[in-house]
Structure formats: C-alpha cells, structure tokens
Motif scaffolding. Structure first.
Motif, PDB file in Angstrom:
ATOM      1  N   HIS A  89       0.840  -1.204   0.000  1.00 62.04           N
ATOM      2  CA  HIS A  89       0.000   0.000   0.000  1.00 62.04           C
ATOM      3  C   HIS A  89       0.872   1.249   0.000  1.00 62.04           C
ATOM      4  O   HIS A  89       2.076   1.192   0.277  1.00 62.04           O
ATOM      5  N   THR A  90       0.272   2.384  -0.315  1.00 68.22           N
ATOM      6  CA  THR A  90       1.015   3.628  -0.535  1.00 68.22           C
ATOM      7  C   THR A  90       0.594   4.740   0.423  1.00 68.22           C
ATOM      8  O   THR A  90       0.872   5.917   0.170  1.00 68.22           O
ATOM      9  N   ALA A  91      -0.073   4.371   1.514  1.00 64.62           N
ATOM     10  CA  ALA A  91      -0.649   5.377   2.419  1.00 64.62           C
ATOM     11  C   ALA A  91       0.341   5.818   3.496  1.00 64.62           C
ATOM     12  O   ALA A  91       1.087   5.005   4.033  1.00 64.62           O
ATOM     13  N   GLY A  92       0.307   7.098   3.822  1.00 62.14           N
ATOM     14  CA  GLY A  92       1.207   7.639   4.833  1.00 62.14           C
ATOM     15  C   GLY A  92       0.837   7.261   6.251  1.00 62.14           C
ATOM     16  O   GLY A  92       1.717   7.031   7.085  1.00 62.14           O
ATOM     17  N   SER A  93      -0.458   7.178   6.539  1.00 60.64           N
ATOM     18  CA  SER A  93      -0.891   6.970   7.925  1.00 60.64           C
ATOM     19  C   SER A  93      -1.422   5.572   8.225  1.00 60.64           C
ATOM     20  O   SER A  93      -1.794   5.287   9.356  1.00 60.64           O
ATOM     21  N   MET A  94      -1.482   4.710   7.227  1.00 61.79           N
ATOM     22  CA  MET A  94      -1.990   3.356   7.461  1.00 61.79           C
ATOM     23  C   MET A  94      -0.840   2.416   7.822  1.00 61.79           C
ATOM     24  O   MET A  94       0.230   2.473   7.224  1.00 61.79           O
ATOM     25  N   PRO A  95      -1.045   1.525   8.798  1.00 61.97           N
ATOM     26  CA  PRO A  95       0.035   0.634   9.243  1.00 61.97           C
ATOM     27  C   PRO A  95       0.311  -0.474   8.245  1.00 61.97           C
ATOM     28  O   PRO A  95      -0.532  -0.820   7.400  1.00 61.97           O
ATOM     29  N   LEU A  96       1.489  -1.034   8.367  1.00 59.08           N
ATOM     30  CA  LEU A  96       1.874  -2.202   7.572  1.00 59.08           C
ATOM     31  C   LEU A  96       0.878  -3.339   7.775  1.00 59.08           C
ATOM     32  O   LEU A  96       0.524  -4.060   6.840  1.00 59.08           O
ATOM     33  N   GLU A  97       0.406  -3.487   9.019  1.00 54.66           N
ATOM     34  CA  GLU A  97      -0.417  -4.644   9.402  1.00 54.66           C
ATOM     35  C   GLU A  97      -1.809  -4.656   8.804  1.00 54.66           C
ATOM     36  O   GLU A  97      -2.600  -5.570   9.084  1.00 54.66           O
ATOM     37  N   VAL A  98      -2.151  -3.658   7.973  1.00 54.60           N
ATOM     38  CA  VAL A  98      -3.472  -3.668   7.356  1.00 54.60           C
ATOM     39  C   VAL A  98      -3.662  -4.921   6.495  1.00 54.60           C
ATOM     40  O   VAL A  98      -4.782  -5.377   6.275  1.00 54.60           O
ATOM     41  N   PHE A  99      -2.548  -5.510   6.037  1.00 48.74           N
ATOM     42  CA  PHE A  99      -2.620  -6.730   5.225  1.00 48.74           C
ATOM     43  C   PHE A  99      -2.483  -8.002   6.065  1.00 48.74           C
ATOM     44  O   PHE A  99      -2.622  -9.104   5.530  1.00 48.74           O
ATOM     45  N   LYS A 100      -2.173  -7.857   7.341  1.00 47.74           N
ATOM     46  CA  LYS A 100      -1.923  -9.032   8.178  1.00 47.74           C
ATOM     47  C   LYS A 100      -3.177  -9.898   8.285  1.00 47.74           C
ATOM     48  O   LYS A 100      -4.272  -9.408   8.523  1.00 47.74           O
ATOM     49  N   GLY A 101      -2.990 -11.188   8.071  1.00 50.67           N
ATOM     50  CA  GLY A 101      -4.107 -12.122   8.167  1.00 50.67           C
ATOM     51  C   GLY A 101      -4.828 -12.356   6.857  1.00 50.67           C
ATOM     52  O   GLY A 101      -5.583 -13.318   6.722  1.00 50.67           O
ATOM     53  N   VAL A 102      -4.592 -11.471   5.856  1.00 51.90           N
ATOM     54  CA  VAL A 102      -5.243 -11.662   4.562  1.00 51.90           C
ATOM     55  C   VAL A 102      -4.229 -11.909   3.449  1.00 51.90           C
ATOM     56  O   VAL A 102      -4.590 -12.340   2.360  1.00 51.90           O
ATOM     57  N   ALA A 103      -2.945 -11.615   3.731  1.00 49.06           N
ATOM     58  CA  ALA A 103      -1.886 -11.871   2.751  1.00 49.06           C
ATOM     59  C   ALA A 103      -0.650 -12.397   3.474  1.00 49.06           C
ATOM     60  O   ALA A 103      -0.440 -12.106   4.652  1.00 49.06           O
ATOM     61  N   LYS A 104       0.168 -13.159   2.773  1.00 45.44           N
ATOM     62  CA  LYS A 104       1.394 -13.693   3.372  1.00 45.44           C
ATOM     63  C   LYS A 104       2.573 -12.748   3.182  1.00 45.44           C
ATOM     64  O   LYS A 104       3.482 -12.694   4.010  1.00 45.44           O
ATOM     65  N   HIS A 105       2.561 -12.028   2.067  1.00 47.61           N
ATOM     66  CA  HIS A 105       3.680 -11.145   1.733  1.00 47.61           C
ATOM     67  C   HIS A 105       3.132  -9.740   1.503  1.00 47.61           C
ATOM     68  O   HIS A 105       2.299  -9.536   0.610  1.00 47.61           O
ATOM     69  N   TYR A 106       3.616  -8.778   2.256  1.00 43.93           N
ATOM     70  CA  TYR A 106       3.047  -7.434   2.140  1.00 43.93           C
ATOM     71  C   TYR A 106       4.017  -6.369   2.648  1.00 43.93           C
ATOM     72  O   TYR A 106       4.975  -6.662   3.362  1.00 43.93           O
ATOM     73  N   GLY A 107       3.736  -5.146   2.246  1.00 43.91           N
ATOM     74  CA  GLY A 107       4.608  -4.055   2.654  1.00 43.91           C
ATOM     75  C   GLY A 107       4.022  -2.696   2.314  1.00 43.91           C
ATOM     76  O   GLY A 107       2.837  -2.569   1.997  1.00 43.91           O
ATOM     77  N   VAL A 108       4.900  -1.691   2.382  1.00 48.25           N
ATOM     78  CA  VAL A 108       4.506  -0.304   2.153  1.00 48.25           C
ATOM     79  C   VAL A 108       5.504   0.337   1.193  1.00 48.25           C
ATOM     80  O   VAL A 108       6.714   0.129   1.307  1.00 48.25           O
ATOM     81  N   LEU A 109       4.986   1.130   0.270  1.00 45.74           N
ATOM     82  CA  LEU A 109       5.795   1.997  -0.580  1.00 45.74           C
ATOM     83  C   LEU A 109       5.094   3.351  -0.590  1.00 45.74           C
ATOM     84  O   LEU A 109       4.133   3.572  -1.320  1.00 45.74           O
ATOM     85  N   TYR A 110       5.566   4.256   0.282  1.00 45.44           N
ATOM     86  CA  TYR A 110       4.909   5.555   0.468  1.00 45.44           C
ATOM     87  C   TYR A 110       5.721   6.661  -0.187  1.00 45.44           C
ATOM     88  O   TYR A 110       6.759   7.056   0.313  1.00 45.44           O
ATOM     89  N   PRO A 111       5.267   7.180  -1.333  1.00 42.10           N
ATOM     90  CA  PRO A 111       5.947   8.321  -1.954  1.00 42.10           C
ATOM     91  C   PRO A 111       5.444   9.606  -1.284  1.00 42.10           C
ATOM     92  O   PRO A 111       4.247   9.905  -1.336  1.00 42.10           O
ATOM     93  N   MET A 112       6.360  10.348  -0.668  1.00 43.51           N
ATOM     94  CA  MET A 112       5.937  11.556   0.047  1.00 43.51           C
ATOM     95  C   MET A 112       5.964  12.749  -0.909  1.00 43.51           C
ATOM     96  O   MET A 112       6.987  13.387  -1.114  1.00 43.51           O
ATOM     97  N   GLN A 113       4.799  13.012  -1.482  1.00 42.67           N
ATOM     98  CA  GLN A 113       4.657  14.111  -2.422  1.00 42.67           C
ATOM     99  C   GLN A 113       3.177  14.409  -2.579  1.00 42.67           C
ATOM    100  O   GLN A 113       2.332  13.557  -2.282  1.00 42.67           O
ATOM    101  N   THR A 114       2.866  15.596  -3.027  1.00 39.50           N
ATOM    102  CA  THR A 114       1.489  15.925  -3.368  1.00 39.50           C
ATOM    103  C   THR A 114       1.301  15.686  -4.856  1.00 39.50           C
ATOM    104  O   THR A 114       2.111  16.145  -5.669  1.00 39.50           O
TER     105      THR A 114
END
Length: 257
Positions: A89-114
């Motif tokens: 996911h690409t969200a600034g304020s959402m935790p990594l664990e939003v995918f926990k329990g529904v996916a085995k492999h997951y992460g964050v790629l947050y581009p800080m820009q408007t």
C-alpha cells in the motif's frame, strides 16, 4: 516486474508512468469507476477493470493506491485467492499490518509528495519510504523503489505516521494558507499571482536555512501594533482571525523558546 495498480487516482496516475518508464510491466489497472480505470489504462497501454473479482492473478506485485478508509475492506477482497503474491500500500498513515491475516507477503511503498492527475512529476526526485513483513518482501520493495526514485528509505509504520503528520503541516496546511491569501486578495481586486514570487522565495529559503532561521514577520518579534491591525481586518471572518491568532502565537513561541 508484473504490476497491478489498484486505484486510478492522483498517486496511481503518477506512479504508473514511472513504473512503465522503469521497464516494469503494468498489466492491469483497477478502479471503482470504469471511467477512471480506462483513462489510466490507456496511458499505460494495459487492461483495466472496475470489478475487484476480475483483478488479475498474474501480477508479481499489487500496488494499492486508494483512500485510507477503503484500504482495509478492499485488502480483504483483493488478497483472497492471491495470498502468495506481494501486496503493497502507498498510504502515509496506514500501518503495515493492514494486510496481516489476509496476505502472506506485504509491505509499504509511500511516496511523500502531493500529486495531481493533470501534473506530471519527475518521480526520481520523490522520496519513497518502504517497510515489509519480511526481509524477502523488503528486498523486492526496495528494488522496486530504487527503479523509480533516487531516494528510498526504510521506515517503520510508527515513524511514518509522524512523517505524514509533518507533511500535512508542510503541504496541506501551507496550501490552505495560500487559499486564505487568495480569498483576501480576491475580495479587494488583487491578483493572487502577486504572491508567487514571495511563495517561491519562502520555499527556496528552507533549502539553505532551517525553517526557524528562515521565519520572518510580525509574529517573530510579536509586533502587537501590526498584529492588532491585521486582526481588525479579519474581524468579519472569525475562522481566519482564529488561524491568525494561533499561528502568530505558535510562531512567537517557536522562535523564542
């Protein structure tokens, strides 16, 4: 890498072309509305859908760029039957664990820009912040980030919350101040364009000075004579008056502690 873009908003519209330019194969775009999906898919020359169940099972990475309040429920539907793939996911304020329990492999790629749909940016200059549930996933996400930006940093969900908060002050709140300025000027027949050199110089200063050192204006020295005159002009717009008071107090305290 084969990539499915989940979302066709401002961020997806910018990161999609950057991924394609970096040599990745964007295989599909999903959006709630077919109009948005088609618009971005046409740019990327790929398939599209507005049906979450029709999202491809043949992507290496699923990049989810949707509103924060839609992310959790969408993740549950998206990951079902695709659990072995990597979800980011690409969200600034959402935790990594939003995918926990529904996916085995997951992460964050947050581009800080408007981002805006109608303004293309040089993605190589945008800092991206990454995190993952495992070293294996992190390596893949770092590789992906390095292909589109010169500035990739590993950052935890906890610290990313503060990064996003700082970005709200530096970008969203600053832009609201521009909006207030535009409103005040418009009421007196003054074009907003006269503010642009001042805005540009203010932004340029912090490339060379710490923000506290670059601060100027009546609030720094607490020039009550000037400030009271300004407040009198804002008396008919209580919200602006309150913003002026709070900002002036904060500036004075920040620069005199």
């Amino acid at each position: 890498m084969k990539i499915a873009l989940i979302g066709a908003g401002n961020l997806a519209t910018n990161i999609g072309p950057a991924l394609k330019a970096a040599g990745h194969d964007v295989v599909q775009v999903y959006s709630r509305t077919m109009e948005s999906a088609v618009l971005l898919a046409d740019k990327l020359e790929c398939a599209c859908t507005n049906n979450i169940e029709a999202v491809t099972h043949d992507a290496d990475i699923y990049i989810v760029a949707v509103k924060d309040n839609a992310l959790e429920s969408l993740a549950q539907m998206l990951c079902k039957g695709r659990e072995e793939h990597l979800f980011v996911h690409t969200a600034g304020s959402m935790p990594l664990e939003v995918f926990k329990g529904v996916a085995k492999h997951y992460g964050v790629l947050y581009p800080m820009q408007t981002f805006s749909k109608n303004k293309s940016l040089d993605f190589s200059k945008i800092p991206c912040f990454v995190e993952a549930e495992s070293e294996e996933s992190l390596t893949l996400i770092k590789t992906l980030a390095a292909s589109i930006t010169n500035s990739a940093y590993e950052l935890t969900s906890e610290n990313r919350k503060y990064l996003h908060l700082a970005a709200v002050f530096a970008c969203n709140f600053a832009n609201h101040c521009y909006s207030v300025a535009a409103d005040l000027l418009e009421k007196h027949g003054i074009p907003f364009q006269v503010m642009l050199p001042l805005i540009d110089e203010t932004a340029e200063k912090v490339h060379h000075l710490a923000p506290r050192e670059a601060q100027t204006g009546p609030a720094v020295r607490y020039d009550e004579n000037v400030m009271q005159k300004h407040l009198a002009l804002l008396h008919e717009t209580p919200n602006y008056e309150e913003i002026y008071k709070l900002m002036s107090k904060s500036i004075h305290e920040r620069n005199n502690d």
